[in-house]
Every structure is written in C-alpha cells, then in structure tokens.
Scaffold this active site. Structure first.
Site, PDB file in Angstrom:
ATOM      1  N   GLN A  92       0.853  -1.190   0.000  1.00  0.00           N
ATOM      2  CA  GLN A  92       0.000   0.000   0.000  1.00  0.00           C
ATOM      3  C   GLN A  92       0.887   1.238   0.000  1.00  0.00           C
ATOM      4  O   GLN A  92       1.773   1.364   0.833  1.00  0.00           O
ATOM      5  CB  GLN A  92      -0.870  -0.049   1.255  1.00  0.00           C
ATOM      6  CG  GLN A  92      -1.327   1.267   1.817  1.00  0.00           C
ATOM      7  CD  GLN A  92      -2.472   1.846   1.005  1.00  0.00           C
ATOM      8  OE1 GLN A  92      -3.157   1.128   0.287  1.00  0.00           O
ATOM      9  NE2 GLN A  92      -2.659   3.134   1.089  1.00  0.00           N
ATOM     10  N   ARG A 146       0.843   5.676  -0.524  1.00  0.00           N
ATOM     11  CA  ARG A 146       0.189   6.933  -0.845  1.00  0.00           C
ATOM     12  C   ARG A 146       1.197   8.077  -0.839  1.00  0.00           C
ATOM     13  O   ARG A 146       0.834   9.239  -0.869  1.00  0.00           O
ATOM     14  CB  ARG A 146      -0.974   7.215   0.117  1.00  0.00           C
ATOM     15  CG  ARG A 146      -0.602   7.322   1.578  1.00  0.00           C
ATOM     16  CD  ARG A 146      -1.844   7.625   2.405  1.00  0.00           C
ATOM     17  NE  ARG A 146      -1.521   8.245   3.660  1.00  0.00           N
ATOM     18  CZ  ARG A 146      -1.382   7.605   4.819  1.00  0.00           C
ATOM     19  NH1 ARG A 146      -1.541   6.304   4.868  1.00  0.00           N
ATOM     20  NH2 ARG A 146      -1.099   8.259   5.913  1.00  0.00           N
ATOM     21  N   ASN A 147       2.484   7.698  -0.825  1.00  0.00           N
ATOM     22  CA  ASN A 147       3.574   8.669  -0.840  1.00  0.00           C
ATOM     23  C   ASN A 147       4.669   8.154  -1.756  1.00  0.00           C
ATOM     24  O   ASN A 147       4.657   6.975  -2.123  1.00  0.00           O
ATOM     25  CB  ASN A 147       4.134   8.826   0.584  1.00  0.00           C
ATOM     26  CG  ASN A 147       3.256   9.707   1.441  1.00  0.00           C
ATOM     27  OD1 ASN A 147       2.958  10.828   1.075  1.00  0.00           O
ATOM     28  ND2 ASN A 147       2.816   9.179   2.572  1.00  0.00           N
TER      29      ASN A 147
END
Lengths: 405, 405
Positions: free
Chosen positions: B196, B198-199
């Site tokens: 996962q 998100r950066n």
C-alpha cells in the site's frame, strides 16, 4: 499446547528410538553379547538421527520394499513420504534374517544400536544412485559411498543405545528435536525457518537468515556436526565464527542455534527434501533453500533443489521450502541483494568464490566487510594462523631430520 | 485456470457493479431522470470500488443490520467478513424507501451510480467511530468525516455507471481487479504481496517490497489515487518517483504497479483489514503490513494493525498479512534493516521524519542516499522547485499590486 508444526509422518508425534534408564542399561549389556557388526560413520549418524527422533517416523533401517518405494516415488510402504533410502549394509555372509546384532561405528568403536534383522537383501546400487543422485558418476561423493557399500542391506527395527561423541563434543549446540521444540515453544514461535549450515556464516548466509527473520517468528541456524570433507573449517572454529555473527548482528530471540549429527549425501534436490523432512521433526515449518542446496560439482541445476518441492505429492511433506535466490553485496543497491531483487550487472556486485575466500584467509589477507563481518574474519584468520604454525613446526621438524618419526 | 487467490466472499468470484454496453447507455439516460443526490468524494470512490469489483462481495451500500454486524464483529448478515462500514448518507428528508435515485459526486458533478433505496436509517455515529477508529476525537480525520455525515444512511443495491476521472487521469496505473489478476496470471504468479502506498517510495518502502519479492512470486505496488491530504505529493509526481525507483532498483517481472480510487479512513488496524480485503479481490495473497499501517497521530499502537489479523475469526479473510517491522538504514549492519534484524543502537541508524524530509526537499537540499535513491530525490526536488517558482510568481504579483485579482 504447542503451536509448532507436527512431526513428520502419519502419527504426527516424535518417535525417538533411543532407550532410557534401566532399559538402556540392560540393552548396553546385551549388546556386548551380540554379534558385532561394523558400520560406517554415515550409518552410525543415521542411527543417532533415528535415536533422537530426527528421522521420525523411521523405526529402523529400510526394507527392500521401502528402499524401492523411496527410490521410485519418495514413498514408504506405510504411506509415509521419505526422500532418500536410509539403509545399513554389510559384506558379512554369516548375518541371517532373525539375528539380533550390535551395530558398531567402525571409526570410533562405539556401539550405537542393536538391531533385529528382519530382512537381508541385495539392491541395484546403480539404480539407487540414479534415483537419488541422478548420476552414477563415481566422482560424485554420494555415489562413491553408495557404490562402496557392502553387498547386502539389512533391514529391521533398531534400539539406539548411544549418541556417540556428539552430546559431549558439541555441548550446547547438539540438540534433540524435543529440545529444539521446547526452545521454540518457550519463545512462542510458530513459524520457524531452518537454515542449513556446514560452513562459517558470511554475509550472504546472514542475509538469507535475515530475510527469514523478517517474515517468520524465528530462524533455526542448524549446523551439520557430522563428518566433514577435508579442507572444511572444523566444527569448533565454525561454531565460534557463527556465534560471533549471531551475537553481533542478530536481535536476541530471533535466532536459535543447533547442531545435528547427519552426514551430507550431496544429493542436491533429494537431500533438500531430506533436510526439510527432518527439520519438520525439529519443529521447523520452513526450510530455507538457496542456490545449489546440498549440491556438489555441476550435477544439479542451481534451483533444482527448489523445484523438487513442487514435484512431490501434495501434502506428503508439511515443512515448506522458503526459496531464496543467489545472494551477494551490490554496490549500486548499497547492500545485500539477490538475483530476484537486484537488477544491476556483475560489475556492480561483490562475488567471491569459496576458493578465493580460503586463499585470502590462509594467506592472512582481509576479506572485504561487504563479504564477511570483521568479527567472523578475525576468528577465521586466527584459525588459519594456527594451521600455518602447525605447518611451520612440521617443516622445522623436517629440517632437523625428525620427519617420518 | 488461475492459481491466484479467489476473490473475497463466499461466492469466490468478482462481482463488479459497473454496467456495460447497452445496459450502461440506458442507465446513464435513466439516471438523468432520477432524483439527484449529492454524495461526498469518499462515497463516490467507494461506489467506484464497488463498480470495478474491488469491494466484492458488496452489492450496494450497507443496511443497518450489516452496519451493526460490521461494527460489532466484522460480519455482514450474509456471513461474509467486512471490516469497515461502507455507507452513504444524506440529510434529505424527501428520499424515501423504494425510491430510485442518482448519486452525484458533489466535487466533480459526475453521476457515479443509480441506487434503489431499500432502507433509510439512522445510526449512532459515535458508536461507529468507537468501533472503527477506537476514538471519537474530532481531531481524527476519519472521525471528523463520519461525524460530518448526513442524518440518515441509505441502503440498497447500486448500478455503477461511471469510474469518474480515474481511468483518464491515472491512465496506465488505475486498474480494475480483473486487470491486475490478468497481469499476475500472465506472469505466472500465485503468491502476490500488496504494498500500500500513498507517498513516494523511499528506501524503507523499497526494502519492504524487496523482502516480499524474495519470498513471494511478486509484489503489487498499489497506490492510492483517491483524494489526498493537503501537503501530500500530488499523484503525477508520486507516480513518476515510484516509476524511477522501480525502473532502476527492481528486477523486471517482480513488480506490478497499480492504482485504486479509494480514500483513506486512517482507521489503522481496521483499515489494514480493509486493505487486505480488497487486495484479495485484486489477486493478492498477502498484504504487507508495516509499522503504523493506515494510522494517524498516536491513536494506534505501532503494531496494532498487525495484531488485529489474529483477532478476526479464523478463515474469515483469505488474504494474509505479511508483517514487517520498522525499517531503516543501519550503518553498522551496512544496509537496510528492521527492528527485527538489527540489534544496534539509535546512533547507528539513519532515521528521518517525514517533516525533515519535506523540509530538506523544499529547501532544495539533498537527501542522503541511504534514505532515498538519487533518481527519486531528483524528481521530488524538481517538484518542490516548481512549487517555489509558483510561490515566487505569486509574490511577484503581490509586489506589483496584482494580488486579489
């Protein structure tokens, strides 16, 4: 209740054949009265593996039918999986079916077990070699040993009465499966990966172990303390070198060390299966299989020992393989890597052959820190330094005419 | 036949709610005639997740009974596991049970789906927050959103008619589960770990991914392309930065990149379960769970998101967690390591906070190579350089009196 993987075989419990207490005492006395049969160090160490339950569910040396099933399709007649024949052989014409005999290690003179001979049979040795080693080339050290076996195999249940020199010589390292299971249980481990070692641990071995530590509850660094090949680092030095690495580069409680008495067959893929089979008895859910596991020369493809786990009947073996590719230090990656994780070229990698390592160390040179930890190098240097001194003493003796004394 | 893990739920097949062909055309026309209900970007993205089958086996927004079961014990009334309520809310007093309505993203004006309202109900929002976020603190961004929801929840089956801007804006990255499954199948993968993100990916993320590559068939680097928090690196820069890392530091065929439209809840442990649940639909057998997965502030213990996988009913979720400890570069280890594999002290480790990283980059400084790959740093520097230029233009405008125009 233990969360560990069950021992191998349908009974799912350890079956140690080593006698205890009064029974042991009586059997030792009886053994003295029996016909003494000399056995090789390999046969002796197999007996001890049976004795401590590491070869569960075996109850003795294999019958011809079991031998055949194991060669043909990894299966014994009782439906249990087993990858390599465990047999004892003799040229003795006098041993008969029905005899009770004592099995004596020809190298140490120690009586290891008594045996009820249920079957005396001949085998096609070439057939066994082809099945187990995939070759009949006498240059293969495993083939050589099988071909040198006696004319007859003897089958039958055994009672083990000695663990030989192992408990004493490898005190603190030598373990029975019940002992390692107890240690793992006390640590609260469930998923345990075994790392097979028969040499000092350099950084590639450390890397294998650390990958396993990342994804498992812990790693069992399991050293072969059985007989070695000439030129190998002796057990005590290796134990010290591995200890220095574990002490300085692993987190407490993530690694357990142990030793087992079996001898190498160099059977590559089949031996990888055997390693996984008895590691299951030791409580390991996974067996780390690297490049050319248990191989020798060019007899096996580098990953045949990984592939064979997909070729055995499903569910035959509960201990799973944890495959790891060829590992090395990569300067571009800036750390340890494997062929699976490093996309860079040969020129970016530090690759040292075993020969180069031995040459460097025996000449008192330094190994690069990217290859081996300084604490480990120091111990190996001291060992080679000692060897050199021994050689010098010998040479000095020769110069003063003391040679041949 | 595919060797991949089955989709989540008892039916073990993907259930995409996105219409196709003539059916889609007709529903788009019909939607125009229905009552238009504004929904938040979170609700819109949840609908798209349902549309593409990522939220299999959901067939619409949850009923009160499902909401209750999910809050209480992760279970829907049909016996399927689900960790976080998937609901839509409104203050609209006019919507009635039995109505058919169109759901319109309030931010983009796009009609995402039609819905047959089967139930209109109220919930105890604090109860949901306590169950899902373990807190009712309004500072928690997930709590804030739930508390800001409308008075009523609407349940009922949906027909999804748009994937909004995602396929276009994240072309080549945005994927439906059927697409990622096809890619994995073509690569011959069976064991796939989802990472996962998100950066941008720094070396600790690279390390997580590489541990997974070592022990799995491959890694799915799965980026959130849903709405971000202020101050986050925008999608296009992040995609470029991750691409540069994958191109230069991973072996071809070991990594697949993809994007999904869901929004973060910052629910820590519960969200880790949600991440694993929909990754199973994407074809992932494992979900990498690192330190403080999907957490925010100090609401969750650093490893609560790992522990919760042991607290759900056995067999409820097939996708397994692949736990990895806190990772960093250790100078004494001479490479990347984690708290599980590095026994050394803080003084030997390179630890940079996100704040320090943003500060360094926004000031045009260099990140150490042990923290981030130079190819990645370059892309981030260019992005911050661009931001600075924008600020300068603004300031320049202000100086010449153009402000407020």
């Amino acid at each position: 209740m233990s969360d560990l993987i069950v021992p191998h075989g349908k009974e799912e419990r350890l079956i140690p054949l080593l006698l205890e207490g009064e029974e042991l005492k009586a059997e030792i006395e009886k053994a003295k009265t029996l016909k003494q049969l000399k056995i090789t160090s390999r046969e002796a160490s197999d007996l001890i593996m049976m004795g401590i339950g590491a070869f569960t569910p075996l109850t003795g040396f294999m019958t011809k039918a079991d031998w055949q099933g194991v060669c043909d399709n990894f299966m014994m007649t009782d439906g249990n999986f087993w990858p390599i024949p465990i047999t004892v052989s003799t040229d003795d014409e006098e041993v008969k079916e029905g005899d009770e005999i004592a099995l004596v290690d020809e190298e140490t003179g120690t009586t290891i077990a008594t045996m009820q001979v249920s079957e005396k049979y001949t085998i096609d040795k070439e057939y066994e070699c082809k099945a187990v080693f995939t070759t009949t080339d006498m240059e293969h050290p495993g083939v050589e040993k099988v071909m040198a076996q006696g004319k007859y195999n003897l089958a039958g249940p055994v009672k083990v009465i000695s663990e030989s020199f192992y408990p004493e010589e490898f005190k603190g390292l030598y373990q029975r499966p019940a002992e390692s299971r107890k240690i793992f249980d006390d640590l609260g481990w469930r998923r345990v990966a075994a790392l097979q070692l028969r040499n000092p641990m350099h950084r590639s071995h450390e890397f294998l172990a650390k990958i396993a530590v990342e994804v498992m509850d812990g790693v069992y660094i399991h050293q072969l303390v059985g007989k070695l090949k000439e030129g190998d680092i002796p057990g005590d030095t290796r134990v010290k070198a591995i200890g220095a690495l574990v002490d300085n580069y692993f987190v407490e409680g993530t690694v357990v060390q142990g030793g087992y008495p079996m001898e190498m067959r160099y059977a590559g893929p089949r031996e990888a299966l055997l390693h996984a089979t008895f590691r299951q008895n030791y409580g390991c859910s996974h067996m780390i299989i690297g490049r050319d596991h248990a191989g020798v020369g060019d007899y096996y493809g580098p990953f045949d020992a990984q592939k064979i786990f997909n070729e055995i009947p499903e569910g035959a073996l509960k201990c799973e393989n944890l495959n790891i590719d060829w590992t090395f230090h990569c300067y571009k990656c800036g750390g340890m890597a494997s062929m699976r994780t490093c996309p860079h070229g040969k020129e970016d990698r530090l690759l040292l052959s075993g020969t180069m390592v031995r040459k460097t160390l025996s000449e008192g040179g330094e190994l690069p820190a990217e290859f081996s930890r300084p604490e480990v190098v120091k111990i190996l240097q001291d060992y080679y330094q000692g060897l050199e001194e021994k050689v010098e003493i010998k040479l000095h003796g020769a110069a003063t005419g003391e040679v041949n004394k």
